[in-house]
Design a protein around this motif. Structure first.
Motif, short mmCIF file in Angstrom:
data_model
loop_
_atom_site.label_atom_id
_atom_site.label_comp_id
_atom_site.label_asym_id
_atom_site.label_seq_id
_atom_site.Cartn_x
_atom_site.Cartn_y
_atom_site.Cartn_z
N VAL A 97 0.81 -1.22 0.00
CA VAL A 97 0.00 0.00 0.00
C VAL A 97 0.84 1.27 0.00
O VAL A 97 0.29 2.36 -0.11
CB VAL A 97 -0.97 0.02 1.21
N LYS A 98 2.15 1.11 0.11
CA LYS A 98 3.03 2.27 0.17
C LYS A 98 2.86 3.13 -1.08
O LYS A 98 2.86 2.63 -2.20
CB LYS A 98 4.47 1.80 0.32
N GLY A 99 2.71 4.43 -0.87
CA GLY A 99 2.53 5.35 -1.97
C GLY A 99 1.07 5.53 -2.38
O GLY A 99 0.75 6.46 -3.13
N ARG A 100 0.19 4.67 -1.88
CA ARG A 100 -1.24 4.78 -2.20
C ARG A 100 -2.08 5.12 -0.98
O ARG A 100 -3.08 5.81 -1.10
CB ARG A 100 -1.74 3.47 -2.81
N PHE A 101 -1.69 4.62 0.18
CA PHE A 101 -2.44 4.84 1.42
C PHE A 101 -1.69 5.80 2.32
O PHE A 101 -0.46 5.82 2.34
CB PHE A 101 -2.65 3.52 2.17
N THR A 102 -2.44 6.57 3.08
CA THR A 102 -1.86 7.49 4.06
C THR A 102 -2.60 7.37 5.38
O THR A 102 -3.83 7.52 5.42
CB THR A 102 -1.93 8.94 3.57
N ILE A 103 -1.86 7.12 6.45
CA ILE A 103 -2.44 7.06 7.78
C ILE A 103 -2.18 8.39 8.47
O ILE A 103 -1.13 9.00 8.30
CB ILE A 103 -1.87 5.89 8.60
N SER A 104 -3.16 8.85 9.22
CA SER A 104 -3.01 10.10 9.96
C SER A 104 -3.87 10.01 11.22
O SER A 104 -4.66 9.07 11.38
CB SER A 104 -3.42 11.30 9.10
N ARG A 105 -3.72 11.01 12.07
CA ARG A 105 -4.52 11.00 13.30
C ARG A 105 -4.81 12.41 13.77
O ARG A 105 -4.05 13.35 13.47
CB ARG A 105 -3.80 10.21 14.40
N GLU A 106 -5.90 12.55 14.48
CA GLU A 106 -6.27 13.80 15.15
C GLU A 106 -6.53 13.45 16.61
O GLU A 106 -7.62 12.97 16.96
CB GLU A 106 -7.53 14.40 14.53
N ASN A 107 -5.52 13.68 17.44
CA ASN A 107 -5.66 13.28 18.84
C ASN A 107 -6.76 14.04 19.57
O ASN A 107 -7.38 13.50 20.48
CB ASN A 107 -4.32 13.44 19.55
N VAL A 108 -7.01 15.27 19.16
CA VAL A 108 -8.07 16.03 19.84
C VAL A 108 -9.44 15.42 19.59
O VAL A 108 -10.37 15.61 20.35
CB VAL A 108 -8.06 17.51 19.41
N LYS A 109 -9.53 14.67 18.48
CA LYS A 109 -10.79 14.00 18.15
C LYS A 109 -10.75 12.51 18.49
O LYS A 109 -11.71 11.79 18.21
CB LYS A 109 -11.11 14.17 16.66
N ASN A 110 -9.61 12.07 19.03
CA ASN A 110 -9.46 10.66 19.37
C ASN A 110 -9.73 9.76 18.16
O ASN A 110 -10.35 8.70 18.27
CB ASN A 110 -10.42 10.27 20.52
N THR A 111 -9.24 10.20 17.02
CA THR A 111 -9.57 9.55 15.74
C THR A 111 -8.32 9.32 14.90
O THR A 111 -7.41 10.16 14.88
CB THR A 111 -10.58 10.40 14.96
N VAL A 112 -8.31 8.18 14.23
CA VAL A 112 -7.25 7.83 13.29
C VAL A 112 -7.90 7.61 11.92
O VAL A 112 -9.02 7.08 11.85
CB VAL A 112 -6.51 6.55 13.74
N TYR A 113 -7.20 7.99 10.87
CA TYR A 113 -7.73 7.89 9.52
C TYR A 113 -6.83 7.03 8.64
O TYR A 113 -5.63 6.91 8.89
CB TYR A 113 -7.84 9.27 8.89
N LEU A 114 -7.43 6.48 7.61
CA LEU A 114 -6.66 5.81 6.57
C LEU A 114 -7.23 6.28 5.23
O LEU A 114 -8.35 5.93 4.86
CB LEU A 114 -6.76 4.29 6.68
N GLN A 115 -6.45 7.12 4.56
CA GLN A 115 -6.82 7.59 3.23
C GLN A 115 -6.29 6.61 2.21
O GLN A 115 -5.09 6.34 2.18
CB GLN A 115 -6.24 8.99 2.98
N MET A 116 -7.18 6.08 1.39
CA MET A 116 -6.81 5.06 0.42
C MET A 116 -7.07 5.58 -0.99
O MET A 116 -8.21 5.89 -1.34
CB MET A 116 -7.62 3.79 0.68
N ASN A 117 -6.00 5.71 -1.76
CA ASN A 117 -6.09 6.18 -3.14
C ASN A 117 -5.66 5.08 -4.09
O ASN A 117 -5.04 4.10 -3.68
CB ASN A 117 -5.20 7.40 -3.33
N SER A 118 -6.00 5.24 -5.35
CA SER A 118 -5.62 4.28 -6.39
C SER A 118 -5.97 2.86 -5.96
O SER A 118 -5.14 1.94 -6.06
CB SER A 118 -4.13 4.39 -6.70
#
Length: 124
Positions: free
Chosen positions: A64-85
């Motif tokens: 998934v390298k180069g296509r997916f991006t993991i990020s987080r917003e600690n103030v929202k207690n939330t983690v994201y996974l953006q999946m492209n291509s």
């Protein structure tokens, strides 16, 4: 005790994008590493991506390298996974999990609390 709820899964065409979210309740996850794993039918659960407590360090599976991006917003207690291509082989149930302190990022055995998962289906 931490409860994790994933959301944002769905059906998407190959080449498309999707963002899945993981929101925690019960306690703050701001001091914990977090990971995303996935499991396709008939296959073992596999590592997808992980992020350290601050968001400064990320880890990805080669697939998934180069296509997916993991990020987080600690103030929202939330983690994201953006999946492209997205590809049909990305079809799976996606799970988020809390990493045990001091554990590795790549092994599911080093994670404690898990969400119920969200289905991602990529159609060709």
């Amino acid at each position: 005790q931490v409860q994790l709820v994933e959301s944002g899964g769905g059906l998407v065409l190959a080449g498309g994008s999707l963002r899945v979210s993981c929101t925690a309740s019960g306690r703050s996850i701001s001091s914990y590493g977090m990971g995303w794993f996935r499991q396709a039918p008939g296959k073992e659960r596999e590592f997808v991506a992980a992020i350290n407590w601050s968001g400064a360090i990320t880890y990805y599976a080669d697939s998934v390298k180069g296509r997916f991006t993991i990020s987080r917003e600690n103030v929202k207690n939330t983690v994201y996974l953006q999946m492209n291509s997205l590809k049909p082989e990305d079809t799976a149930v996606y799970y988020c999990a809390v990493r045990k302190p001091g554990g590795t990022y790549y092994s599911s055995g080093e994670y404690t609390y898990w969400g119920q998962g969200t289905q991602v289906t990529v159609s060709s």
